[in-house]
Design a protein around this motif. Structure first.
Motif, short mmCIF file in Angstrom:
data_model
loop_
_atom_site.label_atom_id
_atom_site.label_comp_id
_atom_site.label_asym_id
_atom_site.label_seq_id
_atom_site.Cartn_x
_atom_site.Cartn_y
_atom_site.Cartn_z
N GLU A 46 154.28 -41.60 46.84
CA GLU A 46 155.15 -40.79 46.01
C GLU A 46 156.45 -41.52 45.66
O GLU A 46 156.96 -41.40 44.55
N VAL A 47 156.96 -42.29 46.62
CA VAL A 47 158.18 -43.06 46.36
C VAL A 47 157.95 -44.03 45.22
O VAL A 47 158.77 -44.14 44.29
N LEU A 48 156.83 -44.75 45.25
CA LEU A 48 156.54 -45.72 44.20
C LEU A 48 156.25 -45.04 42.87
O LEU A 48 156.70 -45.49 41.82
N ALA A 49 155.51 -43.92 42.89
CA ALA A 49 155.22 -43.20 41.65
C ALA A 49 156.50 -42.68 41.00
O ALA A 49 156.70 -42.82 39.78
N ALA A 50 157.38 -42.10 41.81
CA ALA A 50 158.64 -41.58 41.27
C ALA A 50 159.50 -42.71 40.71
O ALA A 50 160.15 -42.57 39.66
N GLN A 51 159.50 -43.87 41.41
CA GLN A 51 160.26 -45.01 40.93
C GLN A 51 159.70 -45.50 39.60
O GLN A 51 160.46 -45.84 38.68
N HIS A 85 157.80 -61.10 52.27
CA HIS A 85 158.15 -61.55 50.93
C HIS A 85 158.40 -60.36 50.00
O HIS A 85 159.33 -60.38 49.18
N GLN A 86 157.59 -59.31 50.14
CA GLN A 86 157.79 -58.11 49.33
C GLN A 86 159.11 -57.44 49.68
O GLN A 86 159.86 -57.02 48.78
N LEU A 87 159.40 -57.31 50.96
CA LEU A 87 160.65 -56.68 51.37
C LEU A 87 161.85 -57.47 50.87
O LEU A 87 162.83 -56.90 50.36
N ARG A 88 161.77 -58.77 51.00
CA ARG A 88 162.88 -59.61 50.53
C ARG A 88 163.12 -59.44 49.03
O ARG A 88 164.25 -59.54 48.55
N GLY A 89 162.05 -59.15 48.31
CA GLY A 89 162.17 -58.99 46.86
C GLY A 89 162.92 -57.75 46.43
O GLY A 89 163.17 -57.55 45.23
N VAL A 102 157.56 -51.89 48.08
CA VAL A 102 157.26 -52.11 46.67
C VAL A 102 157.86 -51.00 45.83
O VAL A 102 157.99 -49.86 46.27
N GLY A 103 158.24 -51.35 44.60
CA GLY A 103 158.61 -50.34 43.61
C GLY A 103 160.05 -49.88 43.65
O GLY A 103 160.54 -49.37 42.65
N VAL A 104 160.74 -50.01 44.77
CA VAL A 104 162.12 -49.54 44.86
C VAL A 104 163.03 -50.57 44.20
O VAL A 104 163.05 -51.74 44.58
N ASP A 113 171.27 -41.38 46.98
CA ASP A 113 172.53 -41.64 47.68
C ASP A 113 172.73 -43.14 47.90
O ASP A 113 173.86 -43.65 47.81
N PHE A 114 171.66 -43.85 48.20
CA PHE A 114 171.74 -45.30 48.39
C PHE A 114 172.13 -45.98 47.09
O PHE A 114 173.04 -46.82 47.05
N ALA A 115 171.43 -45.64 46.01
CA ALA A 115 171.71 -46.28 44.73
C ALA A 115 173.13 -45.98 44.25
O ALA A 115 173.81 -46.85 43.67
#
Length: 745
Positions: free
Chosen positions: A338-343, A623-627, A599-601, A582-584
């Protein structure tokens, strides 16, 4: 070697139940995925023991099932426990440097004396059992033993010179019993009893022999050259059978009809391109043109789009979706969370602006709509989303598994985009494609770079596009490994986070678990197993948890006054959205999270990534997290906090990740380091892997040869009418859940 208990003579039939070949051992073989005699022939040795070479005992791993070649150094004779009266024989075996203790337990004195008599100093054998740690020393309890000497000199010489197959064993079935049963099956076979899936003309072209002699060399080699040549032949066969099925799928897909979706001048796509605030990279333009040409044809596109983190796959996919919408169709974007879909929905709406507000006040005259449908969308919002999809008002529908529900209908589904496609099964993918009147075009995307050999092996039925170039303006990311057991380094980590926040940045802090008692955690790579040489090292503390770490950070002087947010998969959807918002916005500039942000955030202000227990994560995951950082104008920093000792596999992974930002180089390293099943997703519960000998990290050239040969055979005979043995081998490959292995795309 003596025959295993209960092994009966085989009649040579490959489909004979294993319970009839070895009546007492049948259930034990079935637990290994061996059900008929033919399965046993394909149950290949894990390795071959050389009686002339002793095994390095210090390199053994605790709790592993090991088969070692060693020499008896001493034996205790028969011992009796003081309290229970139980009989045992203790012995020591050596490789000339380290010592391993053996313990044999017996119910009868005669059996104990027999054990003691066998354990003569200087005698050499193959010892198989589970390596344990008992009373401060390594031990094998009740190991199975195959001696390399014999009563007559001729047999002793034969044992001393011939490689000994060592099979993957279980707690109840050792390698010696497996080897004996294999020999019984082989003894009952004659030429012609084993159908060969590789056509004779292909074998001749490549210089490979027939199947039955190769199986005999694998299971009863006379020399090392025997099993090496036979293994190469069987690697080719595995690759050929797999590539033949992929070639059949390509042919079947090309024979289906799809609705052509050619570009429409002056449509949404042209309007979008005119508004783009940045220039497309050369790679985006090239791949976009490939996709545009394919969806303009009445043949369903089957394409895999892979690329670096931040390489712009979303823009490429959106342009394809707009071309389909211009041509009267709809596009569905399927995301795993859901997080990725919403993003995705937010990103698409932001990119389209008023072009995503078709029919709404203030929307573009010829716009469309982007609709989000997930499990948490309920009530009036859900009814509106369903109506927009069914009526065609929404040209783009973004969702999770909720898109697969029966009551979700489309007016004219023309393109299916599957993001992080490896997280979906064939039934889920086909359930969405079945909602189209005609076969829709398919664009599968992955943010995890895939080595060429893996792409050939798993996604060989798809055309593959690669985005390597990063868009202009992407900031550099610097990575460092931080020792978790050095307080000064850890303090500096949180000071660095504070510095980034004070400059207006955001910081992710990623943990492997949600709470201290969370047994599930993230999808982690197990740390390297401890060997006998590692004994005495300090025990590692439990992995860090999101809720505990968040509380700790709120109490740090370095982060005083800084808002700390929390995000994990068990939060309600509205809480997830609020945490990201809130983070953004900077209300909580530090976000403690699980890998749900992998991914996606997309938060352009994020400049710092701290990964706790980083050595527990896989290379691609790191690598994904670092991205997630460095996506704006400010440079990013990634701090890999680790408790791994220098020189361990976990530490090696982190050093490699820190030293390169090339996702394809990291993917190749990952492939070479990890088990094949982990990389390919081919591991099967209760069954042998689909790939037994083939190793994609090593066998790229062989796979390429097999693909060329298989395509030629399938093009000449698409249904394999003239190749029944090959067709049967494909059916066996896809038996049970293994169909999922090929259908992940």
């Amino acid at each position: 070697m003596r025959y295993a208990d209960g092994v009966a003579a085989a009649d040579g039939a490959l489909d004979r139940p294993i319970g009839k070949v070895a009546p007492r051992l049948g259930p034990k073989f079935e637990a290994l995925g061996v059900h008929v005699a033919g399965d046993l022939l394909r149950y290949y040795p894990r390795r071959y023991a050389d009686p002339s070479r002793l095994t390095d005992i210090a390199g053994l791993e605790i709790d592993e099932k090991a088969s070692i070649v060693a020499e008896v150094r001493s034996s205790s004779g028969v011992l009796r426990a003081r309290t229970s009266g139980k009989l045992r024989v203790e012995a020591q075996v050596t490789d000339g440097h380290a010592v391993l203790h053996l313990a044999f337990f017996a119910q009868r004195e005669g059996m104990a004396k027999a054990f003691a008599a066998q354990m003569r100093p200087g005698r050499r054998g193959l010892f198989t059992g589970k390596v344990g740690w008992f009373n401060g020393r390594a031990q094998l309890a009740n190991p199975a033993v195959v001696w390399f000497d014999a009563d007559d000199e001729g047999a002793a010489i034969e044992h001393a010179e011939r490689p000994i197959p060592v099979y993957p064993a279980s707690a109840t079935l050792d390698s010696a019993k497996i080897a004996t049963t294999v020999q019984v099956v082989l003894d009952g076979l004659r030429d012609g009893d084993v159908p060969d899936p590789v056509p004779a003309e292909v074998r001749q072209e490549r210089g490979y022999g027939e199947l039955l002699p190769a199986l005999r060399r694998l299971h009863r080699p006379e020399t090392e050259q025997d099993w090496r040549v036979a293994q190469q032949r069987q690697r080719y066969e595995e690759a050929f059978v797999l590539q033949a099925e992929l070639a059949r799928r390509r042919v079947r897909a090309a024979a289906q009809a799809a609705v052509a979706r050619p570009p429409v001048p002056g449509g949404l796509l042209d309007a979008f391109d005119a508004r783009l605030p940045f220039a497309l990279t050369a790679g985006q333009r090239e791949v976009g043109e490939q996709i545009a040409q394919e969806i303009a044809r009445p043949v369903p596109m089957q394409r895999l789009l892979q690329g670096e983190v931040g390489s712009g796959k979303t823009v490429v996919a959106l342009r394809a979706m707009l071309q389909v919408v211009d041509a009267g169709g709809q596009a569905a974007l399927l995301a795993p969370t859901e997080v990725l879909a919403a993003q995705h929905a937010r990103s698409l709406r932001a990119l389209l602006g008023d072009l995503a507000e078709g029919g709404l006040l203030g929307g573009a005259e010829h716009g469309t709509r982007v609709t989000l449908l997930t499990g948490s969308v309920t009530g009036a919002a859900r009814r509106t989303a369903l109506l927009d999809a069914a009526s065609g008002a929404a040209g783009i529908v973004v969702g999770t598994h909720a898109l697969l529900e029966k009551n979700v209908q489309f007016a004219e589904l023309g393109l299916v985009v599957v993001d992080e496609q490896h997280r979906f099964g064939v039934e889920q993918r086909d359930a969405l494609r079945a909602k189209a009147a005609a076969q829709p075009h398919l664009l599968a995307m992955t943010a995890t770079p895939i080595p060429r050999t893996v792409a050939m092996t798993v996604f060989g039925d798809l055309e593959t596009s690669v985005l390597r170039e990063l868009p202009a303006g992407r900031s550099p990311i610097t990575s460092f490994v931080v020792p978790a057991d050095l307080p000064a380094w850890m303090a500096r980590t949180w000071v660095r986070v504070r510095e980034e926040v004070d400059k207006g940045g955001r910081a992710y802090v990623v943990c492997p678990r949600i709470t201290g008692d969370d047994a599930d955690g993230a999808d982690l790579v197990e740390p390297g197993a401890a060997t006998l040489g590692d004994q005495g090292a300090a025990a590692r503390r439990p992995p860090r948890a999101v809720l505990e770490v968040a509380d700790e950070l709120r109490g740090l002087d370095e982060l005083a006054g800084v808002g700390i947010g929390v995000l994990h998969g068990k939060l309600p959807p509205e809480d997830k959205d609020r945490a990201l918002a809130d983070f953004a916005a900077g209300r909580t500039p530090v976000l403690v999270s699980t890998t749900v942000v992998e991914v996606g955030v997309d938060v352009p202000e994020a400049t710092a990534m701290v990964i706790l227990d980083a050595d527990l994560f896989g290379v691609s995951q790191l690598h994904q997290l670092r991205g997630r950082v460095g996506r704006g104008t400010a440079p990013g920093v990634c701090l890999l906090v680790s408790g791994a000792r220098p020189g361990t596999p976990g530490d090696d992974r982190l050093r490699t990740v820190a030293e390169t930002l090339d996702g394809f180089a990291l993917a190749q390293f990952d492939l070479e380091q990890r088990r094949e099943g982990d990389v390919l997703g081919a591991s099967q519960s209760g069954a042998a892997s689909s790939l037994r000998l083939l190793r994609v990290a090593r066998d790229g050239d062989l796979i390429e040869q097999a693909r060329t040969d298989a395509r030629a055979v399938v093009e000449a005979d698409p249904e394999l009418v003239g190749h029944p043995a090959l067709r049967a081998a494909i059916d066996q490959l896809l038996a049970g859940e293994r169909d999922e292995f090929l259908d992940r795309a």
